[in-house]
Enzyme design. Structure first.
Site, mmCIF file in Angstrom:
data_model
loop_
_atom_site.group_PDB
_atom_site.id
_atom_site.type_symbol
_atom_site.label_atom_id
_atom_site.label_comp_id
_atom_site.label_asym_id
_atom_site.label_seq_id
_atom_site.Cartn_x
_atom_site.Cartn_y
_atom_site.Cartn_z
ATOM 1 N N ARG A 25 -12.680 127.738 -34.643
ATOM 2 C CA ARG A 25 -14.066 127.531 -35.015
ATOM 3 C C ARG A 25 -14.266 127.277 -36.510
ATOM 4 O O ARG A 25 -14.885 126.282 -36.886
ATOM 5 C CB ARG A 25 -14.910 128.742 -34.589
ATOM 6 C CG ARG A 25 -16.397 128.523 -34.731
ATOM 7 C CD ARG A 25 -17.184 129.728 -34.265
ATOM 8 N NE ARG A 25 -16.922 130.057 -32.868
ATOM 9 C CZ ARG A 25 -17.485 131.080 -32.227
ATOM 10 N NH1 ARG A 25 -18.324 131.868 -32.882
ATOM 11 N NH2 ARG A 25 -17.218 131.317 -30.965
ATOM 12 N N HIS A 71 -16.787 121.290 -25.553
ATOM 13 C CA HIS A 71 -17.243 122.355 -26.463
ATOM 14 C C HIS A 71 -18.322 123.198 -25.790
ATOM 15 O O HIS A 71 -19.513 122.887 -25.882
ATOM 16 C CB HIS A 71 -17.795 121.726 -27.748
ATOM 17 C CG HIS A 71 -17.853 122.659 -28.923
ATOM 18 N ND1 HIS A 71 -16.741 123.151 -29.557
ATOM 19 C CD2 HIS A 71 -18.917 123.187 -29.591
ATOM 20 C CE1 HIS A 71 -17.098 123.934 -30.557
ATOM 21 N NE2 HIS A 71 -18.422 123.969 -30.604
ATOM 22 N N TYR A 115 -34.393 111.580 -30.382
ATOM 23 C CA TYR A 115 -34.982 110.509 -31.179
ATOM 24 C C TYR A 115 -33.942 109.759 -32.014
ATOM 25 O O TYR A 115 -34.187 108.627 -32.426
ATOM 26 C CB TYR A 115 -36.056 111.061 -32.114
ATOM 27 C CG TYR A 115 -37.218 111.702 -31.405
ATOM 28 C CD1 TYR A 115 -38.000 110.973 -30.511
ATOM 29 C CD2 TYR A 115 -37.532 113.038 -31.612
ATOM 30 C CE1 TYR A 115 -39.067 111.557 -29.855
ATOM 31 C CE2 TYR A 115 -38.600 113.625 -30.961
ATOM 32 C CZ TYR A 115 -39.363 112.886 -30.080
ATOM 33 O OH TYR A 115 -40.420 113.460 -29.427
#
Length: 841
Positions: A25, A71, A115
């Site tokens: 990570r 993931h 968007y």
């Protein structure tokens, strides 16, 4: 059921968790410089065919593939990582090409993932080149349904190019971004000379290169980071000073430190201006646009721009430090690396990738060459091959007969059976032979790359050179040739003469001496400090900006500031309260002020109080002054400190009282005492009288004693008229006090060439030449210095030394106004000296 030790189970579980955070990570891999989430984002985009030369895809599509396939974490975490990879103010060379609102340097969040649209940048393609050629190992994804790469076959030394930051369990990483061209140059140098030193590599990689530009300082910190893996670099904003109309200036910030929120920075500057920690800024505005950053601060007239810039560096994040911590995962273990080790691991990885790619290509070329060999045999015996195939009953029979007749493999025989008839033409035959010859050359080359280290080095060099030529950009962060450290304000502020005024209520200010023009004696003066009705000026000193201002309170404490730290004000300004500069108690005020440039070990401070107590202490005892001040002398409850002078061994002291008496004695008569001592008696005061001044008579001094009374009268007297006595006596008359003159407010030593600045309780200031004041005897009442208005008095005064000022020929001299008056009792009074703290005996 077997028993399980809780302690061992916790240790085992926490260790597994720690390694998961570190490896999976927070810490990047040294090979491709990526954390797992970034690696999975790029691979998912590659799988989608979302490359730089393809149309954009919705960010939500990419995020969905990443969390659904590779993931298993929240979509916001993945989208945040995707957004960061597209931000040119966070990434030195962005890996994602974004379309839409991807946030700003002001801290604005990106638009929702539905968007925005993304695709890989052209540089990101170099991270995934040849991934299909078995160049890296693949491993199962989180549910074993798919395969994902353990590392990307990156051609980019990304750990240095884009840097990385992250916090794991018990460790962290913070690697700054660098210039791609410089990193490649250093890598090529290491490739050619494996024994090159880190200092030699630093001739190519001189310092980090941040996407926000700015100026870099601290070569030692950078060198330490590159040698040890830990260090720091100071980043300063790029600031320009622009001229405006009316001889005005503006400070313009063009570049800011890396990872600094511009909007927060502007708010901080505005807060400092409102709190008056930044004085001199009249307007602050953010004119930044798509072309770049532009924060404008308009300055008042006469304000030094460099001083404001220095204050900005001190109080805001326009100057920051970037702590370098080059921690990366090496062979599944976190390791602190220096510059050379990072490049060595990258080169080793590139060799491994190229060898694996070459083996894949070699295997494929050999397979194809094997088929072409069979086709070439078939073309040489085409009639026999055709007849053999026509005579066979089944394709399998034909394959077996071809293998047996021409000693072919099953693959070759199948290729012959699959061959089109058009390949039998002479043209196709020539093409086949040329292709076969090219394959033999390719096989030879690939074999050389695998077996010959020099050939392998040549391939690495060629790929790195192509990478540099294609993607290298000019440096953004400018490396400064020298580290100036913190700007010394004294190097910026001219050492000009100033007048410092201090009121009884504690208002302090400094004003340029040029604001007070010289006038003739007896004038009305000009308007000075505007103070409240219940306030009045107690000290007025002429000094210069570079000197120390030593402030002594009525309670015997000492504080110190630089003169240029005192707020500047106009001639009529009230000033700033000293409580904003010093930590004074509620009933404590500044009783004495003096200036000095340094602390001379050979000199002494001479203290005198309202009740006539004196003390002499070495200046060196007051060298280390804390912010909270220090005890200059211990005080009796019914007494207060009124003045401090700086004296030498052979100097003499004259104490002057309110009722016009004075006593002259040698400073050496007062033995040196400790800093917290109380002192001894200097003069025996008459009933109701009190000390108002103490002046020093230096050896062989040509100075004269100037005495000023409250109604504006004053006089000069030669010091020879004051005979030396032992300390503790009642003294002699210094000035004849009458209702016209009023009581004595102070005295000081002057030269005829000096000038006098005098301040009245009405706020009027007059500046006159000392030579215009009559030189008279000890008991005279003096002449009018300033014409006083009703109910106004002189509250303080100071002299202005004039360089090269010889005695002017127009000096006025008058005889004594009367015979010398002897003191009532010249006997020395008892010593009030203590053993430890100078307590009264």
């Amino acid at each position: 059921m077997s028993n399980i030790s809780i302690e061992k189970e916790l240790q085992k579980s926490y260790l597994e968790y720690s390694l998961s955070v570190i490896i999976g990570r927070a810490i990047p891999d040294v090979r491709d410089g990526l954390k797992p989430v970034h690696r999975r984002i790029l691979f998912a985009m590659h799988e989608l065919g979302n490359s730089y030369n393809r149309p954009y895809k919705k960010s939500a599509r990419v995020v969905g593939d990443v969390i659904g396939k590779f993931h298993p974490h929240g979509d916001s975490a993945v989208y945040d990582a995707l957004v960061r990879m597209a931000q040119d103010f966070n990434m030195r060379d962005p890996l994602v090409d974004g379309q839409g609102n991807f946030g700003s340097i002001d801290g604005d969040a990106a638009a929702a993932m539905r968007y925005t649209e993304v695709r890989m940048s052209r540089l990101a393609g170099s991270f995934l080149a040849d991934i299909e050629k078995e160049t890296v190992d693949f491993r199962p994804n989180y549910d074993n349904s798919l395969q994902e790469p353990a590392v990307l076959p990156s051609r980019v030394p990304n750990l240095l190019v884009n840097g990385s930051s992250g916090i794991a369990v018990g460790m962290a990483t913070n690697i700054p971004p660098h210039n791609l061209g410089e990193v490649v140059d250093a890598t090529l140098r290491l490739l050619d000379d494996p024994f090159v030193s880190i200092d030699e590599l630093m001739t190519s990689i001189k310092a980090p290169d941040f996407p926000t530009g700015a100026l870099l300082y601290g070569r030692e910190g950078i060198r330490e980071a590159y040698h040890t893996g830990r260090g720091s670099v100071r980043i300063r904003s790029r600031i320009e000073v622009e001229k405006r109309k009316g001889d005005l200036e503006s400070i313009v910030v063009r570049e800011i430190p890396y990872a600094l929120n511009k909007s927060t920075l502007v708010e901080k500057i505005a807060l400092l201006v409102n709190e008056r920690k930044l004085e001199g800024i009249t307007d602050l505005r953010d004119e930044s646009d798509r072309k770049g950053i532009r924060i404008v601060m308009d300055l008042k007239k006469g304000v030094f721009a460099d001083v404001i810039i220095n204050q900005l560096f001190k109080y805001t994040s326009l100057e920051t430090s970037f702590g370098i911590n080059m921690m990366a995962v090496v062979n599944n273990r976190p390791q602190l690396l220096n510059l050379k080790q990072v490049l060595e691991h990258f080169l080793e990885y590139r060799r491994e990738v190229i060898i694996r790619r070459s083996r894949f290509d070699l295997k494929k070329a050999q397979h194809k060459a094997h088929i072409l060999e069979g086709l070439r045999i078939a073309l040489d015996f085409i009639d026999e091959v055709v007849n053999l195939i026509r005579a066979s009953k089944t394709p399998q029979e034909a394959k077996e007969r071809l293998c047996e007749r021409f000693s072919l493999s099953e693959v070759q025989a199948q290729a012959i059976l699959d061959m089109r008839l058009q390949r039998l033409t002479n043209l196709e035959r020539e093409k086949l032979l040329e292709e076969y010859a090219e394959l033999l050359k390719q096989i030879e080359y690939l074999t050389s790359v695998i077996e010959n280290p020099e050939e392998l080095k040549s391939v690495v060099r060629q790929e790195l050179t192509e990478l540099r030529d294609t993607f290298a950009t000019p440096r953004k962060s400018e490396i400064m040739a020298h580290d100036p450290g913190s700007i010394d304000v004294e190097d910026i502020i001219p050492d000009e003469p100033v007048v410092v005024t201090l009121s009884r209520n504690g208002y302090l200010k400094r004003t340029g001496l040029d604001n007070y023009r010289q006038q003739r004696r007896g004038g009305m003066g000009i308007t000075g400090v505007q103070v409240a009705d219940e306030d009045f000026i107690t000290s007025i000193l002429t000094t210069s900006n570079h000197q120390y201002m030593n402030l002594f309170t009525n309670k015997g404490r000492m504080y110190q500031i630089k003169v240029h730290q005192i707020p500047e004000g106009s001639r009529t300004a009230r000033g700033k309260h000293v409580a904003n500069l010093l930590p004074l108690d509620s009933n404590e005020y500044i009783a004495a002020a003096m200036t000095s440039r340094d602390f001379d070990r050979e000199k002494f401070y001479f203290f005198f109080t309202r009740q006539g107590v004196v003390k002499r202490s070495s200046v060196d005892l007051y060298r280390n002054i804390r912010t909270a001040g220090l005890i200059a002398l211990s005080m009796r409850e019914d007494d207060e400190l009124i003045g401090v002078c700086e004296v030498e061994g052979e100097d003499e002291m004259v104490l002057v009282t309110e009722d016009g008496y004075s006593i002259r004695f040698a400073c050496a008569d007062v033995r040196p005492m400790g800093r917290q001592a109380t002192g001894v008696k200097g003069i025996a005061l008459r009933k109701g009288d009190k000390v108002v001044a103490g002046v020093v008579i230096a050896r062989d001094s040509r100075q004269e004693l100037l005495t000023v009374a409250e109604n504006g009268y004053g006089k000069r007297t030669q010091v020879e008229h004051f005979r030396a006595q032992s300390r503790g006596g009642k003294g002699v008359i210094n000035m004849r006090i009458t209702p016209k003159t009023g009581k004595v407010v102070g005295a000081m030593m002057v030269l005829p060439s000096d000038e006098l600045i005098l301040l009245t309780s009405g706020g009027k200031i007059i500046r006159i030449g000392i030579a215009g004041i009559s030189l008279v005897g000890r008991t005279a009442q003096g002449v009018r210095l300033v014409r006083m208005e009703d109910d106004q008095t002189v509250v303080c005064f100071d002299h202005v030394p004039v360089e090269n000022g010889d005695m002017p020929p127009t000096a006025v001299s008058k005889p004594d106004a009367g015979p010398e008056e002897e003191p009532e009792d010249e006997s020395e009074s008892e010593d009030f000296e203590g053993e430890e703290r100078g307590e009264w005996e």
